[in-house]
Design a protein around this motif. Structure first.
Motif, PDB file in Angstrom:
ATOM      1  N   ALA A  34      45.359  37.688  37.892  1.00 42.06           N
ATOM      2  CA  ALA A  34      45.620  39.035  37.368  1.00 42.06           C
ATOM      3  C   ALA A  34      44.460  39.516  36.496  1.00 42.06           C
ATOM      4  O   ALA A  34      44.006  40.660  36.627  1.00 42.06           O
ATOM      5  N   ILE A  35      43.974  38.650  35.621  1.00 40.03           N
ATOM      6  CA  ILE A  35      42.853  39.035  34.752  1.00 40.03           C
ATOM      7  C   ILE A  35      41.606  39.278  35.593  1.00 40.03           C
ATOM      8  O   ILE A  35      40.854  40.223  35.333  1.00 40.03           O
ATOM      9  N   TRP A  36      41.377  38.437  36.593  1.00 35.82           N
ATOM     10  CA  TRP A  36      40.205  38.603  37.450  1.00 35.82           C
ATOM     11  C   TRP A  36      40.282  39.918  38.225  1.00 35.82           C
ATOM     12  O   TRP A  36      39.272  40.599  38.408  1.00 35.82           O
ATOM     13  N   ALA A  37      41.486  40.295  38.670  1.00 34.92           N
ATOM     14  CA  ALA A  37      41.654  41.555  39.397  1.00 34.92           C
ATOM     15  C   ALA A  37      41.330  42.748  38.506  1.00 34.92           C
ATOM     16  O   ALA A  37      40.755  43.739  38.960  1.00 34.92           O
ATOM     17  N   ILE A  38      41.685  42.648  37.238  1.00 37.93           N
ATOM     18  CA  ILE A  38      41.435  43.748  36.305  1.00 37.93           C
ATOM     19  C   ILE A  38      39.975  43.764  35.863  1.00 37.93           C
ATOM     20  O   ILE A  38      39.324  44.811  35.837  1.00 37.93           O
ATOM     21  N   PRO A  41      35.803  43.982  38.700  1.00 42.27           N
ATOM     22  CA  PRO A  41      34.832  45.055  38.937  1.00 42.27           C
ATOM     23  C   PRO A  41      33.883  45.269  37.747  1.00 42.27           C
ATOM     24  O   PRO A  41      32.691  45.489  37.934  1.00 42.27           O
ATOM     25  N   ALA A  42      34.421  45.199  36.545  1.00 43.68           N
ATOM     26  CA  ALA A  42      33.572  45.373  35.360  1.00 43.68           C
ATOM     27  C   ALA A  42      32.566  44.229  35.244  1.00 43.68           C
ATOM     28  O   ALA A  42      31.386  44.455  34.925  1.00 43.68           O
ATOM     29  N   LEU A  43      33.010  43.008  35.510  1.00 37.34           N
ATOM     30  CA  LEU A  43      32.090  41.871  35.458  1.00 37.34           C
ATOM     31  C   LEU A  43      31.031  41.973  36.541  1.00 37.34           C
ATOM     32  O   LEU A  43      29.863  41.644  36.320  1.00 37.34           O
ATOM     33  N   GLY A  44      31.421  42.443  37.711  1.00 36.45           N
ATOM     34  CA  GLY A  44      30.456  42.645  38.793  1.00 36.45           C
ATOM     35  C   GLY A  44      29.409  43.680  38.419  1.00 36.45           C
ATOM     36  O   GLY A  44      28.212  43.513  38.698  1.00 36.45           O
ATOM     37  N   ALA A  45      29.847  44.765  37.781  1.00 32.89           N
ATOM     38  CA  ALA A  45      28.913  45.811  37.361  1.00 32.89           C
ATOM     39  C   ALA A  45      27.948  45.287  36.304  1.00 32.89           C
ATOM     40  O   ALA A  45      26.742  45.591  36.334  1.00 32.89           O
TER      41      ALA A  45
END
Length: 57
Positions: A34-38, A41-45
């Motif tokens: 759940a945390i990874w899903a949220i 995208p921000a971590l990828g950016a």
């Protein structure tokens, strides 16, 4: 010696709480997903931004 035999028997009879640990493991995995899903995208950016800065030099 009888006490030692009773203690050994009691230790062998103890099984632990396997279903509880399984539940905790599944809940932890669910929280990570759940945390990874949220945050994914921000971590990828952030990662892409950092790579762009490094390769920009």
């Amino acid at each position: 010696m009888k006490t030692r035999g009773r203690i050994a028997k009691k230790v062998l009879e103890e099984r632990g709480d396997v279903p509880g640990w399984v539940l905790i493991s599944l809940m932890t995995a669910g929280l990570v997903i759940a945390i990874w899903a949220i945050a994914g995208p921000a971590l990828g950016a952030i990662f892409e931004s950092a790579l762009a800065r490094v390769t920009g030099f």
